[in-house]
Design a protein around this motif. Structure first.
Motif, PDB file in Angstrom:
ATOM      1  N   ARG A 262       0.820  -1.217   0.000  1.00  0.00           N
ATOM      2  CA  ARG A 262       0.000   0.000   0.000  1.00  0.00           C
ATOM      3  C   ARG A 262       0.855   1.269   0.000  1.00  0.00           C
ATOM      4  O   ARG A 262       0.569   2.249   0.693  1.00  0.00           O
ATOM      5  CB  ARG A 262      -0.970  -0.001   1.185  1.00  0.00           C
ATOM      6  CG  ARG A 262      -1.922  -1.191   1.194  1.00  0.00           C
ATOM      7  CD  ARG A 262      -2.921  -1.105   2.340  1.00  0.00           C
ATOM      8  NE  ARG A 262      -3.809  -2.245   2.355  1.00  0.00           N
ATOM      9  CZ  ARG A 262      -4.908  -2.369   1.616  1.00  0.00           C
ATOM     10  NH1 ARG A 262      -5.244  -1.392   0.797  1.00  0.00           N
ATOM     11  NH2 ARG A 262      -5.663  -3.445   1.702  1.00  0.00           N
ATOM     12  N   ILE A 263       1.934   1.223  -0.776  1.00  0.00           N
ATOM     13  CA  ILE A 263       2.816   2.385  -0.933  1.00  0.00           C
ATOM     14  C   ILE A 263       2.420   3.108  -2.223  1.00  0.00           C
ATOM     15  O   ILE A 263       2.406   2.519  -3.296  1.00  0.00           O
ATOM     16  CB  ILE A 263       4.290   1.951  -1.011  1.00  0.00           C
ATOM     17  CG1 ILE A 263       4.690   1.231   0.285  1.00  0.00           C
ATOM     18  CG2 ILE A 263       5.197   3.135  -1.282  1.00  0.00           C
ATOM     19  CD1 ILE A 263       6.032   0.524   0.193  1.00  0.00           C
ATOM     20  N   SER A 264       2.079   4.362  -2.115  1.00  0.00           N
ATOM     21  CA  SER A 264       1.645   5.124  -3.286  1.00  0.00           C
ATOM     22  C   SER A 264       2.855   5.583  -4.099  1.00  0.00           C
ATOM     23  O   SER A 264       3.887   5.974  -3.550  1.00  0.00           O
ATOM     24  CB  SER A 264       0.806   6.329  -2.855  1.00  0.00           C
ATOM     25  OG  SER A 264       1.582   7.190  -2.036  1.00  0.00           O
ATOM     26  N   PHE A 265       2.736   5.533  -5.420  1.00  0.00           N
ATOM     27  CA  PHE A 265       3.785   6.013  -6.323  1.00  0.00           C
ATOM     28  C   PHE A 265       3.144   6.251  -7.684  1.00  0.00           C
ATOM     29  O   PHE A 265       2.033   5.772  -7.957  1.00  0.00           O
ATOM     30  CB  PHE A 265       4.924   4.997  -6.434  1.00  0.00           C
ATOM     31  CG  PHE A 265       4.527   3.690  -7.074  1.00  0.00           C
ATOM     32  CD1 PHE A 265       4.704   3.479  -8.439  1.00  0.00           C
ATOM     33  CD2 PHE A 265       3.956   2.663  -6.321  1.00  0.00           C
ATOM     34  CE1 PHE A 265       4.320   2.280  -9.014  1.00  0.00           C
ATOM     35  CE2 PHE A 265       3.573   1.471  -6.897  1.00  0.00           C
ATOM     36  CZ  PHE A 265       3.754   1.268  -8.260  1.00  0.00           C
ATOM     37  N   THR A 266       3.840   6.967  -8.531  1.00  0.00           N
ATOM     38  CA  THR A 266       3.298   7.277  -9.856  1.00  0.00           C
ATOM     39  C   THR A 266       4.156   6.706 -10.980  1.00  0.00           C
ATOM     40  O   THR A 266       3.649   6.047 -11.879  1.00  0.00           O
ATOM     41  CB  THR A 266       3.172   8.797 -10.047  1.00  0.00           C
ATOM     42  OG1 THR A 266       4.447   9.424  -9.781  1.00  0.00           O
ATOM     43  CG2 THR A 266       2.107   9.364  -9.118  1.00  0.00           C
ATOM     44  N   THR A 267       5.453   6.942 -10.945  1.00  0.00           N
ATOM     45  CA  THR A 267       6.338   6.557 -12.037  1.00  0.00           C
ATOM     46  C   THR A 267       7.545   5.789 -11.516  1.00  0.00           C
ATOM     47  O   THR A 267       7.720   5.630 -10.304  1.00  0.00           O
ATOM     48  CB  THR A 267       6.857   7.809 -12.787  1.00  0.00           C
ATOM     49  OG1 THR A 267       7.626   8.598 -11.861  1.00  0.00           O
ATOM     50  CG2 THR A 267       5.707   8.632 -13.344  1.00  0.00           C
ATOM     51  N   TYR A 268       8.371   5.331 -12.433  1.00  0.00           N
ATOM     52  CA  TYR A 268       9.630   4.671 -12.072  1.00  0.00           C
ATOM     53  C   TYR A 268      10.449   5.603 -11.176  1.00  0.00           C
ATOM     54  O   TYR A 268      10.974   5.182 -10.131  1.00  0.00           O
ATOM     55  CB  TYR A 268      10.416   4.329 -13.349  1.00  0.00           C
ATOM     56  CG  TYR A 268      11.755   3.669 -13.107  1.00  0.00           C
ATOM     57  CD1 TYR A 268      11.913   2.295 -13.290  1.00  0.00           C
ATOM     58  CD2 TYR A 268      12.876   4.394 -12.706  1.00  0.00           C
ATOM     59  CE1 TYR A 268      13.137   1.674 -13.076  1.00  0.00           C
ATOM     60  CE2 TYR A 268      14.094   3.791 -12.480  1.00  0.00           C
ATOM     61  CZ  TYR A 268      14.221   2.441 -12.670  1.00  0.00           C
ATOM     62  OH  TYR A 268      15.440   1.832 -12.458  1.00  0.00           O
ATOM     63  N   THR A 269      10.566   6.856 -11.591  1.00  0.00           N
ATOM     64  CA  THR A 269      11.372   7.822 -10.834  1.00  0.00           C
ATOM     65  C   THR A 269      10.831   8.008  -9.422  1.00  0.00           C
ATOM     66  O   THR A 269      11.588   8.041  -8.446  1.00  0.00           O
ATOM     67  CB  THR A 269      11.398   9.173 -11.571  1.00  0.00           C
ATOM     68  OG1 THR A 269      11.931   8.995 -12.889  1.00  0.00           O
ATOM     69  CG2 THR A 269      12.247  10.182 -10.820  1.00  0.00           C
ATOM     70  N   ASP A 270       9.517   8.103  -9.323  1.00  0.00           N
ATOM     71  CA  ASP A 270       8.891   8.296  -8.019  1.00  0.00           C
ATOM     72  C   ASP A 270       9.120   7.088  -7.116  1.00  0.00           C
ATOM     73  O   ASP A 270       9.499   7.227  -5.945  1.00  0.00           O
ATOM     74  CB  ASP A 270       7.397   8.549  -8.209  1.00  0.00           C
ATOM     75  CG  ASP A 270       6.688   8.852  -6.901  1.00  0.00           C
ATOM     76  OD1 ASP A 270       7.338   9.434  -5.999  1.00  0.00           O
ATOM     77  OD2 ASP A 270       5.505   8.513  -6.760  1.00  0.00           O
ATOM     78  N   LEU A 271       8.910   5.886  -7.657  1.00  0.00           N
ATOM     79  CA  LEU A 271       9.075   4.673  -6.854  1.00  0.00           C
ATOM     80  C   LEU A 271      10.524   4.502  -6.401  1.00  0.00           C
ATOM     81  O   LEU A 271      10.785   4.099  -5.262  1.00  0.00           O
ATOM     82  CB  LEU A 271       8.628   3.452  -7.656  1.00  0.00           C
ATOM     83  CG  LEU A 271       8.740   2.097  -6.950  1.00  0.00           C
ATOM     84  CD1 LEU A 271       7.965   2.085  -5.643  1.00  0.00           C
ATOM     85  CD2 LEU A 271       8.266   0.977  -7.868  1.00  0.00           C
ATOM     86  N   SER A 272      11.474   4.809  -7.293  1.00  0.00           N
ATOM     87  CA  SER A 272      12.885   4.632  -6.937  1.00  0.00           C
ATOM     88  C   SER A 272      13.352   5.618  -5.869  1.00  0.00           C
ATOM     89  O   SER A 272      14.425   5.431  -5.280  1.00  0.00           O
ATOM     90  CB  SER A 272      13.770   4.779  -8.178  1.00  0.00           C
ATOM     91  OG  SER A 272      13.736   6.102  -8.685  1.00  0.00           O
TER      92      SER A 272
END
Length: 646
Positions: free
Chosen positions: A526-536
């Protein structure tokens, strides 16, 4: 085994001759199989030969000349292979081009080879050549296979493959015996294939090969790893790569194993399972992805299934270590797992092109997949060493195929480590238009590979890394970045890694996350993120990767453990010049491009601000503004290391 061999039949010294002989002796036997719109379509040796004949005679209508270089670009398809053999039938030279080449890379190779005729698969490849009209003025004919989207163009250079075949058939009706005469006139000693090198340091060189050498080297290979008409092979590696030339073309024509072509890369795993191949060759990255896929699927499984999986896997790995295979692990896990991965019928499996991490290697061996390591270079017709079936050591690349292949260590140091140099009877003819490079790499008949290695006590060849990539820390310790990177990539969350430490006090790493799997993990958490850059950039991602690296560090000598790492804001990409088309890291490019980030890792900065533009394959750009965290794994040990060196 009823195989064709140019040594036993000296006349069969070209691909068209081998194909014609198969068509005459085994006309109805399945040669190729391709999946289209969900349906597998077979092609017999007779149909295969007829297709090649039509294309070859169509090329004659276009005025192809002996020695002329013809480019081929697209996905692995039966028509890709047929076009290559048709070019050889016309005494021409085939140049395989990776389908994901950027326009400027494509322009360089086409102009360098002065290519007048090119075969392309679809609208995407057609567009590349239309955009390069001024830069590639040497191109006169663009032969396309898939007409969808291409009919709207009115460029006079465009001709459909179907139209070319029709012209060839008309030519055949006028002169029925002309193709047979053309094939019989072929000479296996003349230049037939141009293969690009990896190009890890600069533009790729073009390796010149004749058909006789490829055929004879395939024969040497088949003596240590036999194939016949009962074997099923799935062509997944790019056809321009030398090893896919060996398997999908050379070995197929000699042994008559069936070559299968998947519908598209996204359906590869399901297509693989449907075919149930008896032989597979995957690069290390694909074996690593299979392991990562298995671990990712277990994330979605219930607690009971995860517990059983871990238990049976532990039993299987322990049984492998003690040389006592676990029947419980086979029954409870490995049998079903091999079926899911399409590996149930595999009698022979290989990996090559780069080193495969020992953990990944051990995983498949424990599962019962007869995986063996290959080693070689494009200049030496691909692989020339392999493990014996009963003597597999995943820390080595085995032994040469036969006594005629000589491999020695040049100028070994006190530990026996030196440059690997090789020679055999079926080597390349030199680099196209580059006599200087040919003389530099080939000295007194020996190919200087540029790889560092040694022979172990069992007589196996051990490859450490590229000599140019071996690095030395300030302490004088020499290390192999590739060895540590392979261990890191066994982790399902790590897609790529670049280990740093040359002329530094300690080792660090730049990590690229494996986005499809890490994103699935993040969703479950349940971790929110949008893009590869955001998740990394998420703290939770850093903590997860940190725990994985700490576990890996425990398997490494103290001095070679990672002390810090960063998660890059993007994947390393061949389109950006950071990887070769065979997915090898171009370290000089990476070191230059990320110089500021690398320098910052070795300071006391806790974060690095990034403001940059990235370019996509279609030419569009996107601005990225983010902050990269410098994650310290062990402050105490890092302080101790600094104090010891001060």
């Amino acid at each position: 085994m009823n195989q064709l061999s140019s040594k036993e039949n000296p006349v069969l010294d070209t691909f068209p001759k081998l194909l014609a002989a198969n068509a005459a002796r085994f006309p109805d036997e399945t040669a190729l199989r391709e999946k289209q719109y969900g349906i597998w379509k077979s092609q017999s040796w007779s149909q295969y030969n007829s297709n090649v004949r039509s294309i070859a005679q169509g090329l004659q209508v276009l005025g192809i000349k002996p020695g002329e270089i013809v480019g081929i670009i697209g996905d692995n398809r039966p028509d890709w292979v047929a076009a290559e053999i048709a070019v050889h039938a016309c005494q021409g030279v085939s140049l395989g081009l990776y389908r994901d080449l950027m326009e400027q890379e494509l322009a360089y190779l086409v102009n360098y080879a002065e290519t007048r005729i090119v075969f392309v698969e679809d609208e995407e490849q057609v567009d590349k050549f239309l955009n390069l009209e001024e830069e590639c003025s040497c191109v006169e004919h663009i032969i396309y296979e898939d007409p969808r989207g291409v009919r709207k163009y009115d460029d006079p250079r465009l001709i459909s493959l179907e139209s070319l075949r029709e012209q060839g058939e008309a030519q055949h009706k006028q002169e029925p015996a002309s193709y047979e005469s053309l094939v019989s006139a072929g000479n296996g000693e003349t230049l037939a294939i141009l293969c690009t090198t990896s190009g890890t340091t600069s533009h790729p060189k073009l390796v010149m090969l004749n058909a006789r050498s490829v055929i004879e080297h395939c024969n040497d290979y088949l003596r240590v790893d036999p194939k016949d008409e009962t074997d099923e092979y799935v062509s997944t590696l790019p056809l321009p790569w030398i090893m896919e030339q060996v398997y999908a073309v050379g070995m197929s024509l000699i042994s008559r194993m069936t070559v299968n072509f998947v519908e598209e890369s996204a359906t590869m795993l399901s297509d693989l399972r449907e075919i149930g191949p008896t032989f597979v060759l995957f690069p290390p990255r694909l074996w690593e992805e299979l392991v990562a896929t298995v671990r990712a699927r277990m994330m979605d499984a219930s607690w009971v299934k995860r517990t059983l999986h871990d238990h049976f896997l532990s039993k299987g790995l322990s049984g492998f270590d003690s040389n006592q295979p676990s029947a419980l692990a086979e029954w409870g896990l490995f049998k079903a797992l091999k079926d899911r991965l399409g590996l149930t019928n595999v009698r022979s499996a290989a990996t090559g092109g780069a080193a495969l991490g020992p953990d990944t290697f051990k995983f498949f061996l424990a599962m019962g997949v007869p995986l063996r390591q290959l080693y070689g270079q494009t200049e030496l017709l691909g692989a020339y060493t392999i493990h014996s079936r009963d003597d597999v050591d995943f820390d080595t690349v085995g032994v040469p195929f036969c006594d005629a292949i000589k491999v020695r260590i040049e100028q070994p140091d006190a530990k026996g480590i030196g440059e690997i140099v090789t020679r055999h009877d079926n080597m390349f003819l030199g680099y196209y238009k580059d006599e200087v490079a040919s003389q530099e790499d080939m000295r007194e008949g020996w190919m200087h590979t540029g790889d560092a290695g040694y022979y172990n006590s069992a007589g196996h060849l051990v490859v450490i890394d590229r000599i140019s990539d071996l690095a030395t820390m300030n302490s004088g310790l020499r290390y192999s970045p590739q060895f540590i990177e392979n261990k890191l990539k066994f982790c399902p969350y790590i897609g790529e890694a670049v280990v740093l430490g040359a002329d530094r006090d300690y080792l660090t790493a730049m990590i690229c996350i494996r986005y499809p799997i890490l994103s699935k993990w993040a969703e479950k958490q349940r971790i929110s993120f949008t893009t590869y850059t955001d998740l990394s950039s998420r703290p939770e991602a850093y903590e997860l990767i940190s725990e994985e690296i700490k576990r890996i560090n425990e398997t490494l000598p103290e001095a070679q453990r990672l002390r810090r790492f960063v998660l890059l804001y993007k994947e390393l990409d061949a389109d950006d010049g950071e990887l070769t088309r065979t997915r090898k890291v171009r370290r000089k490019v990476v070191n230059q491009k990320y110089e500021d980030i690398i320098d910052a890792i070795y300071t006391d900065r806790q974060a690095i601000e990034v403001d940059t533009m990235i370019t996509f394959q279609d030419g569009t750009q996107q601005r990225i503004q983010t902050s990269i965290v410098v994650h310290v794994l062990d402050d105490n040990k890092l302080a101790d290391a600094r104090e010891a060196l001060s």
